[in-house]
Design an enzyme around this catalytic site. Structure first.
Site, PDB file in Angstrom:
ATOM      1  CG  HIS A 166      -5.843 -55.188 -43.554  1.00  0.00           C
ATOM      2  ND1 HIS A 166      -6.355 -54.906 -44.808  1.00  0.00           N
ATOM      3  CD2 HIS A 166      -6.917 -55.230 -42.733  1.00  0.00           C
ATOM      4  CE1 HIS A 166      -7.664 -54.769 -44.739  1.00  0.00           C
ATOM      5  NE2 HIS A 166      -8.044 -54.960 -43.491  1.00  0.00           N
ATOM      6  CG  ASP A 193      -8.474 -55.157 -49.362  1.00  0.00           C
ATOM      7  OD1 ASP A 193      -7.704 -54.524 -48.609  1.00  0.00           O
ATOM      8  OD2 ASP A 193      -8.750 -54.817 -50.527  1.00  0.00           O
TER       9      ASP A 193
END
Length: 424
Positions: free
Chosen positions: A400, A404
């Site tokens: 992450h 995204d």
């Protein structure tokens, strides 16, 4: 002419390997590309071929020893003559039945002297000469000053064994050495295990131990997040059935893995962020699409890499899948075949699991696990019709810090579109 044989690098993040077995003995001839010794790392358990023709005249690393990559493990005489190694010393024959002496293994070369430029101390040299693996272990445990650890390696180098003994002794807890970076989680202490009378204790194999450390390091490096999708395999199921005989005539077994790898390549081309690596505060967008596929080896696994998948046909991918999987299980992979992966696919579904939640294979950004392809009851979202369809549940873990959730889902959607709309 004497040729050095070195410990190969079996993957970008691999800093060392454990030699498990010599397949040739001193005095025996070996041909180029003939298996010479076996090694194990966190990425591979493989036979290493000889770099040239010759006679094995010196063994410098014994089975069970762990050494850094590019460390000389043996010497070959390419002139075909057995000559004494300059480092070896004559030793008297042991008392035996006929007084015969066993072949002697030459001693390793002596450690070179440490020379400094006047601005570097021995402690600084120890720090700079430690391996990437040692520095990674140090960072994981909040050890900022490696020079405080007594090094047993060449020129005072701190080895993996040195730092692990240091940590197991609890010396990294407290003091400036144990100071940890801001936000760095404290490592959990080992909880003692009560041993029962019928319990059996066995040490982890070198490869299993290396995998354990690699997985823990990955969890502490990447911000793992996951997304899960269910995918309809109706069209791929039909395509596989229609093309299997044609592929078999060409000597290739067509599996669902080949379809998955092709679909992943198309999605990676569309979403290069998923085909990237993070280096500090820079993103490296990989120019090649090289997909690693996890292959079960019984008590362990290995991840050979299929290179430039986007340039291959389904037939080419299927041929590579069959070839690499077979050679992975028989320990015949070459060092380059476990390097350079940009994305990894693992298939726990072959054992019947619904899906798995995989750990990212560093330094990659994402990994996908595919569950069992089996008939399930599904509902058509447009007509509300209830149907039975062959489906698979996919789970992708992504970093992450780089990817995204929206990008991860778009990537998965692209893979789904390729699979669900496959045409024969």
């Amino acid at each position: 002419m004497r040729t050095e044989v070195v410990m190969p690098q079996m993957g970008e993040s691999v800093a060392e390997g454990t030699l498990t077995q010599w397949l040739k003995q001193i005095g025996e001839r070996v041909e180029r590309d003939e298996p010479l010794f076996e090694i194990t790392t966190d990425k591979v358990d493989a036979e290493i071929p000889s770099p040239t023709d010759g006679i094995l005249v010196e063994i410098r690393v014994q089975p069970g020893q762990t050494v850094e990559i590019n460390h000389v493990v043996a010497i070959l005489d390419t002139d075909g003559k057995i000559t004494a190694a300059p480092e070896a010393e004559e030793k008297p024959a042991p008392n035996g039945a006929n007084g015969a002496s066993a072949p002697q293994v030459a001693a390793p070369v002596s450690a070179p002297k440490v020379e400094t430029s006047g601005n570097e101390s021995i402690e600084e040299l120890r720090r700079t000469k430690s391996t990437p693996l040692v520095r990674k272990i140090a960072a994981e445990h909040g050890i900022q000053d490696i020079s405080s650890i007594a090094g047993s390696g060449l020129s005072g180098r701190v080895t993996k064994q040195d730092i692990m003994e240091y940590i197991e002794a609890g010396k990294h807890v407290g003091g400036t050495t144990a100071a940890r970076p801001a936000g760095k989680p404290i490592q959990p202490h080992h909880t003692p295990v009560d041993i029962g009378g019928r319990d059996r204790i066995e040490p982890l194999s070198p490869q299993r131990l290396a995998i354990a450390r690699h997985m823990i390091a990955s969890r502490q490096t990447s911000a793992h997040a996951q997304t899960v999708h269910e995918v309809d395999f109706t069209n791929v199921w039909a395509a596989k059935k229609a093309m299997s005989a044609e592929f078999a005539d060409r000597g290739v077994r067509l599996t669902f893995t080949a379809f998955l790898i092709k679909a992943a390549a198309e999605a990676l081309a569309a979403f290069p962020m998923v085909n990237s690596s993070l280096d500090g505060d820079h993103v490296i967008y990989r120019g090649d699409i090289n997909i690693g596929m996890a292959v079960d080896q019984g008590e362990s696994l290995i991840v050979p890499v299929i290179r430039n998948v986007d340039e291959m046909s389904l037939l080419g991918v299927a041929r590579a899948v069959t070839d690499l999987a077979e050679r992975a299980r028989t320990k015949r992979l070459k060092p380059d075949e476990v390097k350079g992966g940009t994305f990894t696919l693992t298939n726990p579904g072959i054992f019947g699991s619904e899906f798995g939640v995989p750990i990212i294979n560093q330094p990659q950004t994402a990994i996908m696990a595919t569950g069992a392809i089996k008939k399930r009851v599904v509902v058509d979202q447009k007509t509300d019709a209830i149907m039975v369809r062959p489906t698979s549940i996919w789970c992708m873990s992504f970093d992450h810090r780089v990817v995204d959730g929206a990008t991860a889902d778009r990537f998965m959607l692209r893979m789904r579109e390729v699979i669900e709309n496959w045409q024969v």
